[in-house]
Design a protein around this motif. Sequence first.
Motif, short mmCIF file in Angstrom:
data_model
loop_
_atom_site.label_atom_id
_atom_site.label_comp_id
_atom_site.label_asym_id
_atom_site.label_seq_id
_atom_site.Cartn_x
_atom_site.Cartn_y
_atom_site.Cartn_z
N SER A 21 1.02 -1.16 -0.12
CA SER A 21 -0.24 0.06 -0.21
C SER A 21 0.92 1.18 0.14
O SER A 21 1.99 1.16 0.60
CB SER A 21 -0.95 -0.07 1.20
OG SER A 21 -0.21 0.13 2.42
N HIS A 34 -4.08 4.89 -3.85
CA HIS A 34 -3.57 3.95 -3.00
C HIS A 34 -4.05 2.56 -3.06
O HIS A 34 -5.21 2.46 -3.47
CB HIS A 34 -3.76 4.55 -1.48
CG HIS A 34 -3.25 5.97 -1.07
ND1 HIS A 34 -2.32 5.86 -0.28
CD2 HIS A 34 -3.93 7.04 -1.44
CE1 HIS A 34 -1.94 7.18 -0.30
NE2 HIS A 34 -3.02 7.90 -0.89
N CYS A 80 -3.72 -1.79 -1.89
CA CYS A 80 -3.40 -2.76 -0.99
C CYS A 80 -3.41 -4.32 -1.95
O CYS A 80 -4.40 -4.68 -2.58
CB CYS A 80 -4.15 -2.97 0.02
SG CYS A 80 -3.65 -4.25 1.25
N PRO A 127 -3.00 -0.47 5.62
CA PRO A 127 -3.73 -1.97 5.42
C PRO A 127 -4.15 -2.12 7.08
O PRO A 127 -3.95 -1.47 8.02
CB PRO A 127 -2.56 -2.76 5.25
CG PRO A 127 -1.46 -2.00 5.68
CD PRO A 127 -1.63 -0.33 5.47
N LEU A 145 -8.16 -1.67 2.79
CA LEU A 145 -7.25 -0.44 2.81
C LEU A 145 -8.30 0.58 3.69
O LEU A 145 -9.28 0.80 3.54
CB LEU A 145 -7.06 -0.20 1.47
CG LEU A 145 -5.82 0.83 1.37
CD1 LEU A 145 -4.49 0.65 2.00
CD2 LEU A 145 -5.65 1.43 -0.06
#
Length: 383
Positions: free
Chosen positions: A2, A118, A120, A156, A166
């Motif tokens: 992330s 962003h 994850c 995360p 996330l």
Amino acid sequence: MSTISPPPIKRRELADDQGSTSHTSLSLLTIFSHNVNGIAPYLQPSIKAFFQPSQGSQAANSEPQASLRDFLRRHDFPCLLFLQEVKINPDDRATLRALEKAVASNTTTGSEPDYVVHVCLPSDKHNARGFGRKVYGVASIVRKEWFLTHIERVRPVSWDLEGRLLVIETKAIGPRPLAIFNIYAVNGTELPYKNANGAVIGTRHDRKLHVQSLLQAECRALETDGFGVILAGDMNIARTALDGHPNLRVFPHQHCINRADFEERFFASAAIPKVIDGSESSTASQPPVQAAGGLAMVDTYRKLHPTTKGYTYYPRGKTFGESCDRVDMIIVSKSLEAYISEAGILETTAERGPSDHVPLFARFDFSEIGVEGDVTAFRNDSK
């Protein structure tokens, strides 16, 4: 994997680049969520004709090509766009760069807002290895000025290694800070689930129940710390008979157990029973996190549309609407209920695009109530 919020110096540089243009009041929060079932088709240049093709055009008869920037533009540049099941190999930097480019404004005039991304992605070497590691994964796409103004951090959770969650934590918006989860929940199946040593310790049904208990505990801790919690994404649960067409899935019976557990943990206020729907949970190898009771959260779509049949999952192998379920949701802490201003599902084949899910959204209005105001009294008095 992330990305993490930039440090204060970098934030100031981003703020200088952003300029003064604002397309939406920062006291209004709009969240869109879409399980895209693979990000690759969405990393295309802007194709406006895809969503509204002219009659008889070639685009109307071809396999849809999606554009994330077109989606953002068409829906008035929301604060947040959450994507699930992006299916990006965690080592694939080129695709991550393409994702950032796909949501960028590509203008120098400030006429359209910019976005930051962003992600994850899975790191679990035992349970997320198939399809060249292109499995699971979530991406949170955030309007840059909203990010710069409101967000404290993006993170995360420690108990998820499959790239399924996330969390965006904000500064105070209205009376409290928010913790906004982008979720691609575990799909319960009889397939095996392995621990960190590679040993099978149960099924994906067991893992689903355990994750639901861990998520409940995470939400409760955040609420105790003063956060309002928002869960948005694919929950892989259809709640009631109103949420499944032509019928709610009840076979195998474990789906009923998973559903009852989800209801008890997130929507009920009573204590969670040890026996759910007549059957013992089989998670002895991953014991559920015990909690005093449910969270009494609010389903935004059901709050505003209590009897409407609306669905988010439309499998591509069937005629659109022939078989469908509402498994994607945006649910919120009880403390945020009065701020819900709108919620909906975009139930068209064009909005579904290459995916097997359609997008949904919720809007929250924090502008009418002061930080110290009595939210419930305001709403009641204004009716």
